[in-house]
Design a protein around this motif. Structure first.
Motif, short mmCIF file in Angstrom:
data_model
loop_
_atom_site.label_atom_id
_atom_site.label_comp_id
_atom_site.label_asym_id
_atom_site.label_seq_id
_atom_site.Cartn_x
_atom_site.Cartn_y
_atom_site.Cartn_z
N ASP A 154 -2.63 -4.06 -14.71
CA ASP A 154 -3.27 -3.37 -13.66
C ASP A 154 -3.93 -4.47 -12.87
N VAL A 155 -3.22 -5.16 -11.99
CA VAL A 155 -3.95 -6.13 -11.13
C VAL A 155 -4.83 -5.33 -10.04
N SER A 156 -6.05 -5.84 -9.86
CA SER A 156 -7.12 -5.19 -9.10
C SER A 156 -6.86 -5.57 -7.69
N LEU A 157 -7.44 -4.85 -6.91
CA LEU A 157 -7.30 -5.19 -5.33
C LEU A 157 -8.31 -6.15 -5.24
N GLU A 158 -9.55 -6.20 -5.72
CA GLU A 158 -10.26 -7.36 -5.47
C GLU A 158 -9.93 -8.63 -6.03
N GLU A 159 -9.08 -8.69 -7.26
CA GLU A 159 -8.38 -10.00 -7.59
C GLU A 159 -7.51 -10.62 -6.61
N VAL A 160 -6.78 -9.76 -5.90
CA VAL A 160 -5.70 -10.12 -5.05
C VAL A 160 -6.40 -10.70 -3.72
N ALA A 161 -7.39 -9.88 -3.26
CA ALA A 161 -8.05 -10.18 -2.12
C ALA A 161 -8.93 -11.36 -2.29
N GLU A 162 -9.50 -11.77 -3.72
CA GLU A 162 -10.17 -13.23 -3.89
C GLU A 162 -9.11 -14.36 -3.72
N ARG A 163 -7.79 -13.99 -4.49
CA ARG A 163 -6.81 -15.01 -4.39
C ARG A 163 -6.39 -15.33 -3.11
N LEU A 164 -6.52 -14.46 -2.04
CA LEU A 164 -5.95 -14.59 -0.71
C LEU A 164 -7.11 -15.26 0.31
N GLY A 165 -8.45 -15.01 -0.13
CA GLY A 165 -9.58 -15.37 0.52
C GLY A 165 -9.95 -14.38 1.55
N LEU A 166 -9.79 -13.13 1.13
CA LEU A 166 -10.05 -12.06 2.09
C LEU A 166 -11.29 -11.12 1.52
N ASN A 167 -12.10 -10.57 2.43
CA ASN A 167 -12.77 -9.53 2.01
C ASN A 167 -11.92 -8.56 1.38
N ALA A 168 -12.46 -7.58 0.08
CA ALA A 168 -11.59 -6.67 -0.17
C ALA A 168 -11.54 -5.40 0.71
N SER A 169 -12.64 -5.29 1.33
CA SER A 169 -12.48 -4.19 2.33
C SER A 169 -11.42 -4.28 3.57
N TYR A 170 -11.52 -5.58 4.07
CA TYR A 170 -10.31 -6.16 4.94
C TYR A 170 -9.09 -5.94 4.36
N PHE A 171 -9.01 -6.44 3.32
CA PHE A 171 -7.58 -6.56 2.67
C PHE A 171 -7.12 -5.07 2.43
N SER A 172 -7.83 -4.25 2.02
CA SER A 172 -7.25 -3.06 1.64
C SER A 172 -6.84 -2.39 2.81
N GLN A 173 -7.66 -2.41 4.11
CA GLN A 173 -7.04 -1.74 5.29
C GLN A 173 -5.73 -2.38 5.92
N LEU A 174 -5.91 -3.70 5.71
CA LEU A 174 -4.61 -4.55 6.26
C LEU A 174 -3.18 -4.40 5.27
N PHE A 175 -3.64 -3.93 3.98
CA PHE A 175 -2.36 -3.93 3.28
C PHE A 175 -1.95 -2.36 3.71
N LYS A 176 -2.64 -1.53 3.70
CA LYS A 176 -2.37 0.01 3.97
C LYS A 176 -1.77 -0.06 5.61
N LEU A 177 -2.03 -0.97 6.21
CA LEU A 177 -1.50 -1.16 7.78
C LEU A 177 -0.05 -1.64 7.68
N LYS A 178 0.04 -2.46 6.92
CA LYS A 178 1.41 -3.08 6.91
C LYS A 178 2.41 -2.30 5.80
N THR A 179 2.03 -1.65 4.97
CA THR A 179 2.84 -1.04 4.07
C THR A 179 2.78 0.55 3.84
N GLU A 180 2.18 0.97 4.74
CA GLU A 180 1.76 2.58 4.84
C GLU A 180 1.50 3.03 3.47
#
Length: 353
Positions: free
Chosen positions: A264-290
């Motif tokens: 279970d890869v966490s959202l925080e783990e992927v956000a950190e890997r991409l260098g993004l704030n977790a909250s911003y990454f969560s919104q971006l992911f939902k926007l692009k993938t629905e």
């Protein structure tokens, strides 16, 4: 000055010319009534200190036989009370940071500036007299600089503009207390910029170098403003780069999830890997993938489970482990929720017993 006690100083460097030059600068400063001895490396310094404890130790970092880092470590174990000044080029700043744990709280940049050395000796003199309350805060602290650079770099990496400005303002209010000469300030900002860019590059930022032109600066304050503007430019460059590659970021996140469907890869783990704030990454992911990050991760796990269930030689319990579910009943429940039937029922529909 005539009544001041003699201060014992040990200058340690493997270059005789540097040892003699630094010693001469210390004597010519007229700040301390001192006895100066020399050592060519850490081992020689320790031999001298068996029967003679200096008040101040000036040491290079890179030396044969025993380097400055090991010398500082040995002295920290002895708790000798000797105040240590590391003398190094800004290219050794990363290495000098390792001395922090051994009690080194200040350093001089090579080549040593006569005025800067005199000012440092004045502050050290106060420390030798045991009035640490008035001197320690004004000395150049490697630990403090390192912590500050780390905070600034992370704020830039996570695009936290408000925090970047707060950290820069904190420095603007604090560094005048170091009373640096103009040249020392320029070299220090250069070292900090190199360190911050190095950390960002290690994260794969792919940004231009932070090498502002300090040549026209006539005051340390101007140097600080030039440095701050360079940091803001890095932040802007990184933001523009990410805005132009939002789709690529989401695709990279998907690929990472795909490579790690067995856990279970966490959202925080992927956000950190991409260098993004977790909250911003969560919104971006939902926007692009629905889909939310968790919904997408679970769906991809169940799609892999379906492919594996279509292969008769795979046991269902093994498949649950393959998609990151150590708890088999939980896997069955999740599969049914997503697919509409249990794993066993799915196989039955395919005619697989």
């Amino acid at each position: 000055m005539n009544h001041a006690r003699e201060v014992k100083i040990l200058v340690t460097d493997d270059e005789p010319v540097i040892r003699m030059g630094l010693s001469k600068l210390i004597e010519q400063s007229g700040v301390l009534n001192c006895e100066i001895r020399h050592a060519g490396d850490g081992e020689e310094a320790l031999r001298l200190m068996k029967n003679w404890t200096p008040d101040l130790l000036f040491t290079d970092i890179r030396m044969p036989v025993m380097d400055g880092l090991e010398l500082c470590r040995r002295l920290s174990e002895r708790q000798s009370g000797t105040q240590i000044v590391v003398v190094s080029g800004y290219s050794d700043f990363e290495y000098a940071r390792a001395c922090v744990d051994y009690g080194v709280k200040r350093y001089l940049l090579k080549p040593v500036n006569r005025k800067e050395l005199g000012e440092l000796l004045e502050k050290l003199k106060t420390g030798i007299r045991a009035d640490h309350s008035s001197s320690s805060a004004a000395l150049l602290s490697i630990k403090e600089l390192d912590a500050w650079a780390k905070r600034l770099e992370l704020a830039v990496w996570e695009l936290r503009e408000g925090d970047v400005e707060a950290i820069l303002e904190e420095w603007e209010n604090h560094y005048p207390g170091y009373a640096l000469t103009l040249q020392a300030a320029k070299e220090l900002f250069h070292a900090l910029g190199t360190t911050i860019c190095g950390k960002l590059e290690a994260r794969g930022a792919g940004l231009s170098e932070l090498q502002p032109d300090y040549g026209y600066c006539e005051t340390t304050e101007q140097s600080g403003k030039v440095f701050a503007d360079g940091v803001r430019r890095l932040l802007h460059e990184l933001r523009q780069k990410r805005l132009g590659s939002r789709k690529l970021l989401v695709e990279e996140a998907k690929a990472y999830i795909e490579r790690h469907l067995d856990r279970d890869v966490s959202l925080e783990e992927v956000a950190e890997r991409l260098g993004l704030n977790a909250s911003y990454f969560s919104q971006l992911f939902k926007l692009k993938t629905e889909e939310t990050f968790v919904q997408y991760r679970i769906r991809r796990k169940m799609e892999l489970a379906k492919r594996l269930l279509e292969k008769p030689h795979y046991r269902i319990t093994d498949i649950s482990y393959e998609v990151g579910y150590a708890d088999h009943p939980h896997f069955t429940k999740t599969f049914k929720k997503v697919v509409g039937c249990t794993p066993s029922e799915y196989r039955q529909k395919l005619g697989i017993e």
